[in-house]
Design a protein around this motif. Structure first.
Motif, PDB file in Angstrom:
ATOM      1  N   LYS A   1       9.288 120.799 -18.005  1.00 49.65           N
ATOM      2  CA  LYS A   1      10.158 119.621 -17.864  1.00 49.65           C
ATOM      3  C   LYS A   1      10.082 119.097 -16.426  1.00 49.65           C
ATOM      4  O   LYS A   1      10.151 117.907 -16.192  1.00 49.65           O
ATOM      5  N   ALA A   2       9.932 120.011 -15.477  1.00 47.20           N
ATOM      6  CA  ALA A   2       9.872 119.645 -14.062  1.00 47.20           C
ATOM      7  C   ALA A   2       8.457 119.268 -13.631  1.00 47.20           C
ATOM      8  O   ALA A   2       8.270 118.406 -12.782  1.00 47.20           O
ATOM      9  N   ASP A   3       7.462 119.922 -14.204  1.00 47.32           N
ATOM     10  CA  ASP A   3       6.073 119.703 -13.790  1.00 47.32           C
ATOM     11  C   ASP A   3       5.178 119.672 -15.035  1.00 47.32           C
ATOM     12  O   ASP A   3       4.451 120.624 -15.315  1.00 47.32           O
ATOM     13  N   PRO A   4       5.238 118.577 -15.806  1.00 45.19           N
ATOM     14  CA  PRO A   4       4.555 118.525 -17.101  1.00 45.19           C
ATOM     15  C   PRO A   4       3.025 118.562 -17.035  1.00 45.19           C
ATOM     16  O   PRO A   4       2.378 118.804 -18.037  1.00 45.19           O
ATOM     17  N   GLU A   5       2.461 118.363 -15.853  1.00 43.92           N
ATOM     18  CA  GLU A   5       1.003 118.344 -15.735  1.00 43.92           C
ATOM     19  C   GLU A   5       0.415 119.664 -15.233  1.00 43.92           C
ATOM     20  O   GLU A   5      -0.794 119.777 -15.077  1.00 43.92           O
ATOM     21  N   HIS A   6       1.236 120.643 -14.960  1.00 41.99           N
ATOM     22  CA  HIS A   6       0.770 121.912 -14.381  1.00 41.99           C
ATOM     23  C   HIS A   6      -0.215 122.594 -15.339  1.00 41.99           C
ATOM     24  O   HIS A   6       0.156 123.003 -16.443  1.00 41.99           O
ATOM     25  N   PRO A   7      -1.501 122.706 -14.944  1.00 42.86           N
ATOM     26  CA  PRO A   7      -2.520 123.226 -15.872  1.00 42.86           C
ATOM     27  C   PRO A   7      -2.247 124.638 -16.379  1.00 42.86           C
ATOM     28  O   PRO A   7      -2.333 124.895 -17.583  1.00 42.86           O
ATOM     29  N   GLN A   8      -1.910 125.559 -15.483  1.00 48.79           N
ATOM     30  CA  GLN A   8      -1.724 126.951 -15.910  1.00 48.79           C
ATOM     31  C   GLN A   8      -0.492 127.094 -16.803  1.00 48.79           C
ATOM     32  O   GLN A   8      -0.519 127.834 -17.778  1.00 48.79           O
ATOM     33  N   ALA A   9       0.570 126.379 -16.480  1.00 49.20           N
ATOM     34  CA  ALA A   9       1.775 126.441 -17.315  1.00 49.20           C
ATOM     35  C   ALA A   9       1.486 125.872 -18.703  1.00 49.20           C
ATOM     36  O   ALA A   9       1.951 126.413 -19.711  1.00 49.20           O
TER      37      ALA A   9
ATOM     38  N   TYR B   1      -0.717 121.402 -25.549  1.00 51.26           N
ATOM     39  CA  TYR B   1      -0.642 122.099 -24.270  1.00 51.26           C
ATOM     40  C   TYR B   1      -2.026 122.555 -23.817  1.00 51.26           C
ATOM     41  O   TYR B   1      -2.376 122.428 -22.641  1.00 51.26           O
ATOM     42  N   LEU B   2      -2.810 123.080 -24.743  1.00 52.90           N
ATOM     43  CA  LEU B   2      -4.165 123.510 -24.398  1.00 52.90           C
ATOM     44  C   LEU B   2      -5.038 122.314 -24.021  1.00 52.90           C
ATOM     45  O   LEU B   2      -5.832 122.386 -23.076  1.00 52.90           O
ATOM     46  N   GLN B   3      -4.876 121.206 -24.738  1.00 52.19           N
ATOM     47  CA  GLN B   3      -5.649 120.001 -24.407  1.00 52.19           C
ATOM     48  C   GLN B   3      -5.288 119.484 -23.017  1.00 52.19           C
ATOM     49  O   GLN B   3      -6.164 119.081 -22.253  1.00 52.19           O
ATOM     50  N   LYS B   4      -4.013 119.493 -22.696  1.00 51.48           N
ATOM     51  CA  LYS B   4      -3.580 119.011 -21.382  1.00 51.48           C
ATOM     52  C   LYS B   4      -4.131 119.922 -20.282  1.00 51.48           C
ATOM     53  O   LYS B   4      -4.619 119.441 -19.260  1.00 51.48           O
ATOM     54  N   ALA B   5      -4.091 121.224 -20.503  1.00 53.08           N
ATOM     55  CA  ALA B   5      -4.628 122.163 -19.518  1.00 53.08           C
ATOM     56  C   ALA B   5      -6.122 121.936 -19.333  1.00 53.08           C
ATOM     57  O   ALA B   5      -6.621 121.891 -18.202  1.00 53.08           O
ATOM     58  N   TYR B   6      -6.831 121.758 -20.434  1.00 52.85           N
ATOM     59  CA  TYR B   6      -8.277 121.542 -20.379  1.00 52.85           C
ATOM     60  C   TYR B   6      -8.616 120.221 -19.679  1.00 52.85           C
ATOM     61  O   TYR B   6      -9.542 120.151 -18.877  1.00 52.85           O
ATOM     62  N   ALA B   7      -7.843 119.192 -19.962  1.00 58.10           N
ATOM     63  CA  ALA B   7      -8.086 117.884 -19.340  1.00 58.10           C
ATOM     64  C   ALA B   7      -7.906 117.950 -17.823  1.00 58.10           C
ATOM     65  O   ALA B   7      -8.655 117.326 -17.070  1.00 58.10           O
TER      66      ALA B   7
END
Length: 86
Positions: free
Chosen positions: A35-43, A63-69
């Motif tokens: 909620k605070a850091d929606p782009e954090h790859p590892q999270a 979530y996996l797609q966002k991390a991969y992107a």
């Protein structure tokens, strides 16, 4: 600064649950952090892995797609996990 320390503490707590294999406990903590850091790859990656360990596997995809992107080399098995999520 207070917010940053709080977010860091939440991420550390989630990581401890995750590393111990307690995905059910780690998941809501990661969701709170995102909620605070929606782009954090590892999270995002770890949230996706947590979802893969539940009956809600389909929720792992975003979530996996966002991390991969954000970080294509986030994990050597990212493609395998994405496949499992679909």
């Amino acid at each position: 600064p207070i917010f940053a320390q709080s977010a860091k503490r939440i991420l550390k707590e989630a990581g401890e649950y995750f590393e111990s294999g307690d995905y059910a406990t780690a998941l809501p903590v990661y969701l709170e952090y995102l909620k605070a850091d929606p782009e954090h790859p590892q999270a995002n990656f770890n949230t996706g892995i947590c979802y893969l360990q539940t009956i809600h596997e389909h929720k792992a995809v975003k979530y996996l797609q966002k991390a991969y992107a954000k970080m294509p080399a986030i994990h050597p098995d990212i493609h395998k996990y994405l496949g499992e999520a679909y």
